[in-house]
Design an enzyme around this catalytic site. Sequence first.
Site, PDB file in Angstrom:
ATOM      1  N   ASP A 105       0.812  -1.225   0.000  1.00  0.00           N
ATOM      2  CA  ASP A 105       0.000   0.000   0.000  1.00  0.00           C
ATOM      3  C   ASP A 105       0.843   1.271   0.000  1.00  0.00           C
ATOM      4  O   ASP A 105       0.434   2.305   0.529  1.00  0.00           O
ATOM      5  CB  ASP A 105      -0.968   0.016   1.199  1.00  0.00           C
ATOM      6  CG  ASP A 105      -1.910  -1.168   1.202  1.00  0.00           C
ATOM      7  OD1 ASP A 105      -2.260  -1.638   0.102  1.00  0.00           O
ATOM      8  OD2 ASP A 105      -2.303  -1.623   2.296  1.00  0.00           O
ATOM      9  N   GLU A 106       2.030   1.220  -0.602  1.00  0.00           N
ATOM     10  CA  GLU A 106       2.927   2.383  -0.613  1.00  0.00           C
ATOM     11  C   GLU A 106       3.208   2.888  -2.023  1.00  0.00           C
ATOM     12  O   GLU A 106       3.996   3.806  -2.203  1.00  0.00           O
ATOM     13  CB  GLU A 106       4.251   2.034   0.066  1.00  0.00           C
ATOM     14  CG  GLU A 106       4.176   1.813   1.569  1.00  0.00           C
ATOM     15  CD  GLU A 106       4.153   3.118   2.349  1.00  0.00           C
ATOM     16  OE1 GLU A 106       4.185   4.195   1.714  1.00  0.00           O
ATOM     17  OE2 GLU A 106       4.091   3.055   3.588  1.00  0.00           O
TER      18      GLU A 106
END
EC number: 3.5.1.10
Length: 303
Positions: A247-248
């Site tokens: 999720d980066e």
Amino acid sequence: MSEAATWPETAQYVLTLDCPDSPGIVNQLSGALFNHGADIIDNRQFSDRQHLRPVPGTPEPDGHFFMRLHFSAPAGESTLAALRADLAPLAARHGMRWELRPHGARRRVLIMVSKFEHCLNDLLFRTRTGELPVEVVAVVSNHPDHQRLAEWHGIPFHHVPVTAATKPDAEARLLELVDELDVELVVLARYMQVLSDGLTRRLEGRAINIHHSFLPSFKGAKPYHQAYARGVKTVGATAHYVNSELDEGPIISQQVIEVDHTFGPEDLVAAGRDTECKALSNAVRWHCEGRVIVQGNRTIVLR
């Protein structure tokens, strides 16, 4: 113009590029296009200087230049080839990353999904109505639940189960499909499996995920439950490119909706579905229209 004369047939193209900023780039590009009888329809450009920090005692850095140019020119593959040939030395001179495609060309997309179907259903509907410039060539899932939905839309469905023991084989099968179907973009439409580092590297820049949270807050599992525990007043969704950090990846699109203290975790989940669908469809459309340029861990979206 005489009655016998006719206008030459034209086609539309999109040129997307970025490079270190320097004087004269737009003039040189315009001149190259003019030499091919091009007519500019729409131009979006951005010169990024703000985030650069000059070293004390040295000149201010020139920054970085981003551009999306929509234009018409005489139709035909020979025109496209000639444009690419003439733009190549200019691009090399300026250190450009660039892409030239026919306007409206549909990208070949593979959608991955688990059990939540709302994003898949939304993407298939928007594709069917022509809102998204894509051709969905396959739906892949680790569950068989949505086979009938995919096949109703006339799209092949591939059930690829995933366990800890079979994950390497499942990812190998996915890459086989990507190669066999000439896939240009993989869309994770609530696909609830973490991709391996090796797979994310293979798909870098051509895989988009929807996270049911307004990143960078509430990463990982059950973000709406995390949001409830913190008493949030808005919930949202984030569509981003996939990379090796969970999720980066660079953020493309975000949507948000207001909530209040009366919303329980399940209410937040329900409220978030619309934001997930809209954020993901925006990200897919902008990527496929050549509007998104990745710069480090962020994106420039030329809308």
